[in-house]
Structures are given as C-alpha cells and as structure tokens.
Scaffold this active site. Structure first.
Site, PDB file in Angstrom:
ATOM      1  N   THR A  65       0.903  -1.147   0.068  1.00 31.64           N
ATOM      2  CA  THR A  65       0.202  -0.085   0.043  1.00 31.64           C
ATOM      3  C   THR A  65       1.008   1.213   0.069  1.00 31.64           C
ATOM      4  OG1 THR A  65      -0.196  -0.033   2.295  1.00 31.64           O
ATOM      5  CG2 THR A  65      -2.056  -1.061   1.226  1.00 31.64           C
ATOM      6  N   GLY A 103       6.874  -1.505  -1.534  1.00 32.38           N
ATOM      7  CA  GLY A 103       5.804  -2.520  -2.274  1.00 32.38           C
ATOM      8  C   GLY A 103       4.946  -1.922  -3.070  1.00 32.38           C
ATOM      9  N   SER A 148      16.817  -7.526   3.291  1.00 36.20           N
ATOM     10  CA  SER A 148      17.514  -6.220   3.496  1.00 36.20           C
ATOM     11  C   SER A 148      19.051  -6.179   3.725  1.00 36.20           C
ATOM     12  CB  SER A 148      16.995  -5.619   4.644  1.00 36.20           C
ATOM     13  OG  SER A 148      17.574  -4.558   5.697  1.00 36.20           O
ATOM     14  N   TYR A 203      14.975  -7.706  13.830  1.00 32.49           N
ATOM     15  CA  TYR A 203      14.424  -7.686  12.447  1.00 32.49           C
ATOM     16  C   TYR A 203      15.738  -8.260  11.605  1.00 32.49           C
ATOM     17  CZ  TYR A 203      14.146  -4.840   7.995  1.00 32.49           C
ATOM     18  OH  TYR A 203      14.208  -4.605   6.764  1.00 32.49           O
TER      19      TYR A 203
END
Length: 264
Positions: free
Chosen positions: A16, A20, A141, A154
């Site tokens: 959104t 992405g 990442s 993360y």
C-alpha cells in the site's frame, strides 16, 4: 531491454506504500495484472487508484487481509487462488534494545516477516510448478548481512528469509520457477522520511542533512552516499520477475548502494 509481463498475474504483499507500492506499480507498468495487499481498506483503495493512474489502465485490484496470520493468508488465497509472480513484501521493523525484545515481539516478527512468506509460497509455488513458470521474491534487507545492534530481531528475521529463499529455489530447481531475495538498503520510503524528520528535529538539522548524518554514522560503507528511491528498488524486482531473468535463481540480489562489504 523491453520487459513484457502481459498476461501475467502478480501478488505483492505489503504494497500500500513505499517499496511495495513501487513494485506493484512497476509490475503493472510492465503489463502484469497486480493484486495489492494490505491491512487497511482505505490504504488498499488508495494504492489501487495510484497504480491504475500511473499505468493508465485497470491493472490493479486490492485485497484487504493480514498475511501475517493464518486467517489472512487463507483470505488472500481465497481471493486470488493462483499467481505467476509472488512478491513477499510484507514486513515490520522498529528499533528496540536487545534486552527489551520479549518473546511476544520475537514471535510477531517471526510470523509477519517470515511465516507470511512461507505460507504464501507454499501455496502459490505449487501452481507455478505445475504450469512450468513462476517468480517468487522475498524482500529482505542489507540488515540480513549487517545485523543492526538496534534491531537484532529485524536482522535475524531477514537473515532467515535468505535461507528460506535459497532452500525454496533448490526445491523448485529445474521447474521454470525462480526464487530470489531482494536486499534493499536505506530507502526513502514514507517511514524513513518521517524517521529522518524526527531525528533532524532532535538534532537541529534539516532532513536532508540528517540523511547524510545517518549514513555516515550508521552505514559508513555506503558507496551510493544517499538513500535509494523505492522505484530504484522496484526496478530490480521487475527485472527479477521478467522472462529475461530466467537464469537468476537462488540469489540474493543487492540494491543497497554498496553498503555490504563483500565482492560476492
């Protein structure tokens, strides 16, 4: 090189905004029919409108669900049973002192950043294999290789995606389905812009100056010397999804501005 994805269907989770959304727009611009996936109806509607406006046709539809849950995965599969291209872009991040990362937060990162991709790939890869063509991508990442001390949870989740992608590529060897990870570095997404603005206010500098300070202090090995744009990341994703990338599989494709100190 002309990339033509006409006749292909694509699903992009976490699409959104940011990277992405840029990927969804890039795939649609190349001719694909794209399913935008997000957890908020308003944001999904807005993203679909942006994609369609950018490409000048009805190239996108939206599905509101949370692929970080079993129920959300089932809802997406029910709404879009098959796909030629799956981009697992859903992910969460956030700085947290290692000793303050409790089990619940570790589990949340595991479910959202890893299991969402596991569940969707497990379903969609079967159809791709049967049809003899498919593209699966995991948005990882550079933090998968350079584990950040302020976001160990993360970094670990992104490292796991590297193993997942490589393993799945081996499972699908010789089928016409490729599997790769994409490794962005600091990217000028909405979240990153806000973070730089907040840090800039704390330190009494401009947001632009803060980006330079952030890179100097936190990513000193950068060769790009700036944040990438979401579109620059998306360009690599679109290529990896193309017929021209048929010999690229099981790879970690870096678009992180040379931060990773490796020639491999």
């Amino acid at each position: 090189m002309i990339i033509d994805l006409s006749g292909k269907t694509a699903i992009v989770t976490g699409s959104t905004r940011g990277i992405g959304l840029a990927i969804a727009t890039g795939l649609a611009s190349a001719g694909a029919q794209v399913t935008v996936v997000g957890r908020d109806q308003g944001r999904v509607n807005s993203a679909v409108e942006k994609v369609n406006a950018a490409v000048g046709r009805d190239a996108a539809r939206g599905v509101v669900c949370d692929p970080g849950t079993l129920e959300g995965t089932a809802a997406l599969i029910a709404a879009q049973p098959q796909a030629d291209i799956l981009v697992n872009g859903l992910g969460i991040y956030g700085a947290r002192e290692f000793f303050d990362i409790d089990d619940a937060l570790w589990e949340e990162f595991f479910q959202v950043n890893i299991m969402s991709g596991v569940r969707l790939s497990r379903h969609y890869a079967k159809g791709m294999r049967e049809r003899g063509w498919g593209r699966i991508q995991f948005i990882s990442s550079e933090s998968a290789l350079n584990i950040p001390t302020e976001m160990v949870h993360y970094g670990v989740s992104k490292s796991a995606l590297q193993g997942l992608s490589r393993g799945l590529a081996k499972v699908l060897a010789g089928t016409g389905v490729t599997v790769n990870t994409i490794l962005p570095g600091p990217t000028r997404t909405e979240g990153a812009v806000q973070m730089m603005a907040d840090l800039a206010a704390e330190r009494g500098v401009t947001a632009e100056e803060m980006e330079g300070l952030f890179l100097k202090e936190n990513r000193p090995s950068t060769l790009l010397h700036r944040f990438a744009s979401p579109e620059e990341v998306a360009n690599l994703c679109v290529y990896a999804a193309s017929p021209q990338a048929s010999a690229t599989t099981g790879a970690a494709l870096r678009v992180e501005g040379g931060i990773v100190e490796s020639i491999a």
